[in-house]
Write a protein that holds these residues in place. Structure first.
Motif, short mmCIF file in Angstrom:
data_model
loop_
_atom_site.label_atom_id
_atom_site.label_comp_id
_atom_site.label_asym_id
_atom_site.label_seq_id
_atom_site.Cartn_x
_atom_site.Cartn_y
_atom_site.Cartn_z
N ARG A 150 0.84 -1.20 0.00
CA ARG A 150 0.00 0.00 0.00
C ARG A 150 0.88 1.25 0.00
N GLY A 174 -0.11 5.77 -5.22
CA GLY A 174 -1.40 5.23 -5.62
C GLY A 174 -1.39 3.74 -5.87
N GLY A 181 -4.31 -0.06 -3.59
CA GLY A 181 -5.59 0.49 -3.12
C GLY A 181 -6.57 -0.57 -2.66
N ALA A 234 0.10 5.27 -0.57
CA ALA A 234 -0.88 6.30 -0.88
C ALA A 234 -0.32 7.32 -1.86
N VAL A 235 0.98 7.63 -1.74
CA VAL A 235 1.56 8.69 -2.57
C VAL A 235 1.58 8.28 -4.03
#
Lengths: 510, 331
Positions: free
Chosen positions: A422, A427, A430, A424-425
């Motif tokens: 995972r 992507g 998800g 987030a930066v």
């Protein structure tokens, strides 16, 4: 006695009267019952296949996929070029008109792609945000540049539908949600939510007018009612026949069953949290070998599934025929657990949806039972999909049942979404619901994003897939589902199911 | 003593109090369902699409105001709701209130037919049974009504479909048939197809109420039939029809009517199972789909609306009751 016979007579009379009212369905018309109602008539408003399927009749993408294999064909674009990693040059079809008479041009393509990133009207945020620029070269040529290389960009174009810029901007946004104006083979006649969608043939369709002139699409969510509608000849074709009713349909001399291996595979995602027993590859193998998949297929799926050894299905780029299932072997599983120091087993929570896949809850129950036989105590935690999927998205689970198929026929996107750590930066990950993280997989996966050459890509993804499934046991694969349809016999309905389960009426004849 | 109904001050106070209570209940209902459905699923996962990245999901969360603290979301919802704006459905992206109202006629027609069937049959059979409670036929009816009460709606519906639609092929198994639109109201009452489509779901929905009304009528009638004035009526030699319907039934009917009124609201609000089995395009059907898709605005609006309907009917029944029966005191 007399009274009873009067009642009987009355009943018979009413019966004949009522049966006379059931009209026959005309030769150029078809009535179809589906299991999921369409949510919206906005072509970008839902990325669920049930909705895309209905939209495919009103709208078209730049490319299209055709039954039976789902191969790509030109649609609103006649051809495309891919001069460098980020650029896609599309040549549009000339002379196509929207249902309202407006010509289809490059302006509409630009408008439609830009609309994707507006959360108020689109569920294709990811596709929308991945585009850097859309340039109109002339009325029939468009150049799209993506921010990062997207090897599967073209594979996705069949479900990015083109809307008419002029009318969509002029109309109230609410109206665009209920009244579709596309270039497709059918025009909407009426949509009564929860009841039906009526369509009529677009006689000016660029491929030529479709054979079926009038379509009535009826959503019937309850499967026994859907079967009753078919058995009482109220509808001619149904999708989503449940495995419990399969035998019943077969027995009925007036009905035919059509089956097709589904693209969707069902598998178990298993985390690898440091310090957990299941980080040990021996434990992962033991859990894999403890599950008697043949019995699941025979008893729970009633034969309507095929064993899977990996997540992608054969037509997907990255499918590797060399990957084999680990055979069911509870003794060996127990031995492996002993070797790993878990002779007395351990506890794990097995989550899953109970309203999403064929027999999902029963499969999860069976898995828990098989694991119990080798000493692993799997606590069952099945719940409605509306609660389950957000938990997957937040990465809160340790072990769960899920199903997947990639609409682009390319495993790259799936791996980034489901198996990459995972991040987030950037992507990634998800829908990596267990927080699975393996640096080897991440480093092997990341460069595949810029491999576009089909053969090269295939090779790299196949190797990656093999390593993930055999050396790492990222997932425990179970089976591929089967799609089951039923039709009225003797009506001459020619219907070929598609791998994506869409029902595209221009492909049906009668 | 003057027993004619009159609008007194006590009564006005009573009505005002009932209305205030109603508003408080509505607020409580909205708060509870807001809390429940906030934790029952995250709409953002669907709204952003399957392939959205974590950042894209956060962007969508912001765009829909779902990142705000709970109390702000709630007060904003109440403020908007007070102005008749219940927000947009997350799934179909059109106003939630409109979605529900669109389905309202279908549900009302189903509930009305169901209540009509159950009232006529329930009261009719109830009277019949009360006259000769120990006759074999009447014992069968009573046993049947017990069966009705205990049978789940789901099973009743499926059985009716199997018998009448699949084997006998006399009635359609699903949907509303042809409808006629008058203004905003889409009615199935005016076409033959509409009426045939209504029969099975209306029976299924009314089955339970039928049994309840039957038992209530029977009990009431049996009590009234022992009263002195009925004996007098018989003794006077009045025709049986007059004694039974004019003198006895009229008095036995009061609790039955009250019950019918109260049940009506519930039929409208909770016809979910029947609507789902018969794919009836009503509000209950919409509610179930919305719960599956965690479409919060639709769910909350629906429950508020249902609460409003049930509350109003309760208040109306109470007031009418008080109005009709001056012995009722308003304390």
């Amino acid at each position: 006695m007399k009274r009873i016979s009067v009642l009987l007579l009355l009943g018979i009379f009413m019966g004949t009267l009522l049966s006379l009212t059931g009209q026959a369905i005309g030769a150029s018309s078809i009535v179809v019952a589906v299991d999921t109602p369409p949510r919206t008539m906005n072509p970008h408003g839902s990325d669920a296949d049930a909705n895309l399927s209905v939209m495919a009749n009103f709208f078209e993408g730049l490319l299209q996929r055709k039954a039976p294999e789902g191969n790509l064909f030109p649609a609103l674009a006649v051809r495309y070029e891919h001069p460098d990693l980020l650029t896609w040059k599309l040549y549009l079809r000339k002379g196509v008109r929207f249902h309202n008479g407006n010509p289809f041009t490059a302006e509409d393509v630009k408008f439609s792609f830009e609309r994707l990133s507006n959360p108020d009207v689109s569920e294709f945020i990811n596709t929308g945000k991945s585009i850097a620029s859309i340039d109109i070269v002339d009325d029939y040529t468009v150049v799209i540049k993506t921010k990062d290389p997207i090897p599967w960009f073209a594979n996705n174009l069949h479900q990015i539908y083109m809307m008419d810029k002029e009318s969509t901007e002029a109309r109230d946004p609410g109206e665009a949600e209920v009244k579709p104006i596309g270039t497709g083979a059918y025009k909407l006649v009426e949509w009564v939510k929860g009841s039906y969608v009526k369509m009529k043939a677009n006689e000016d369709y660029w491929e030529g007018p479709p054979l079926i002139k009038n379509v009535e699409l009826r959503p019937i969510t309850e499967s026994s009612t859907r079967f009753a509608a078919l058995a009482s000849a109220q509808v001619e074709l149904v999708s989503g026949v449940p495995v419990e009713l399969y035998e019943k349909v077969l027995e009925n001399p007036k009905l035919d069953v059509i089956t097709r291996p589904a693209r969707r595979s069902i598998f178990l995602a298993l985390g690898n949290k440091p310090g957990s027993p299941w980080k040990d590859i021996r434990v992962r193998k033991a859990m894999y070998m403890a599950i008697n998949e043949d019995e699941i297929i025979e008893k729970i799926m009633r034969g309507h599934a095929a064993p899977a050894a990996q997540v992608p299905d054969p037509p997907t780029i990255g499918y590797n025929p060399e990957i084999k299932r680990l055979a069911y072997n509870p003794e060996l599983a127990r031995k492996l657990l002993k070797e790993a120091g878990y002779e007395r087993g351990f506890e794990i929570t097995l989550s899953g949806p109970n309203d999403r896949y064929v027999q999902d809850e029963k499969i999860a129950e069976a898995v828990a039972k098989y694991l119990a036989k080798v000493g692993i105590k799997a606590k069952l935690d099945v719940k409605p999909k509306s609660i389950f999927f957000p938990q997957v998205a937040r990465g809160e689970l340790e072990f769960y049942l899920i199903g997947w198929f990639d609409g682009t026929f390319d495993m790259g996107r799936t791996y980034f979404k489901l198996a990459h750590s995972r991040d987030a930066v950037r992507g990634f990950g998800g829908l990596n619901g267990t927080n699975f993280s393996d640096p080897t997989i991440d480093t092997l996966l990341e460069p595949t994003g810029s491999i576009v050459d089909r053969e090269k890509r295939k090779k790299v993804l196949q190797d990656l897939n093999k390593m993930a499934m055999m050396d790492k046991i990222v997932w425990i694969p179970l089976h591929y589902q089967q799609d089951i349809y039923a039709v009225q016999k003797g009506k001459g309905i020619k219907f070929q199911p598609r791998p994506d389960r869409w029902i595209v009426f221009k492909e049906i004849s009668k | 003593m003057d027993l004619r109904p009159r609008l007194t001050l006590a009564m006005i106070i009573y009505i005002a109090r009932r209305l205030t209570q109603g508003v408080v209940v509505l607020l409580a209902v909205s708060l509870i369902c807001f809390i429940i459905f906030r934790y029952a699923g995250d709409p953002v996962v669907t709204l952003a699409g399957r392939y959205a990245t974590l950042q894209e999901r956060e962007m969508v969360r912001k765009a829909f105001g779902l990142d705000r603290p709970f109390y702000i979301q709630y007060t904003r919802f109440i403020a908007n709701a007070a102005q008749g704006n219940f927000g947009k459905s997350f799934v179909s992206r059109v106003p939630a209130f409109g979605l529900i109202i669109e389905r309202f006629p279908a549900t009302v027609e189903l509930a009305t037919s169901a209540i009509f069937i159950s009232f006529v049959l329930g009261v009719g059979l109830g009277v019949l049974v009360s006259l000769k409670p120990y006759a074999l036929r009447n014992r069968f009816i009573m046993a049947g009504s017990l069966f009705n009460i205990s049978m789940p709606t789901f099973l009743t519906g499926i059985l009716l479909i199997m018998v009448f639609a699949v084997y006998l092929k006399v009635l359609p198994p699903f949907g509303r048939g042809e409808t006629v639109t008058i203004g905003f109201w889409r009615t199935g009452f005016l076409t033959w197809s509409g009426i045939t489509h209504l029969i099975l779901p209306a029976f299924t929905l009314g089955m339970y109420q039928l049994a309840v009304l039957l038992r209530l009528t029977r009990a009431g009638m049996r009590e009234v039939l022992t009263e002195e004035y009925i004996k007098t009526a018989w003794a006077k030699g009045l025709p049986p029809m007059k004694v039974i319907f004019k003198h006895a039934l009229r008095n036995a009917l009061i609790p039955v009517v009250t019950m019918t009124g109260l049940q009506f609201g519930e039929l409208i609000a909770f016809s979910i199972i029947t609507e789902t089995i018969f794919q009836w395009p009503g509000m209950g059907n919409l509610l179930l789909t919305s719960i599956y898709e965690s479409d919060q605005p639709v769910i909350v609006t629906y429950i508020m609306l249902a609460a409003l309907i049930i509350l109003s009917l309760n208040i109306i029944v109470d007031i009418l009751y008080a109005y009709l029966n001056p012995k009722i005191r308003y304390d």
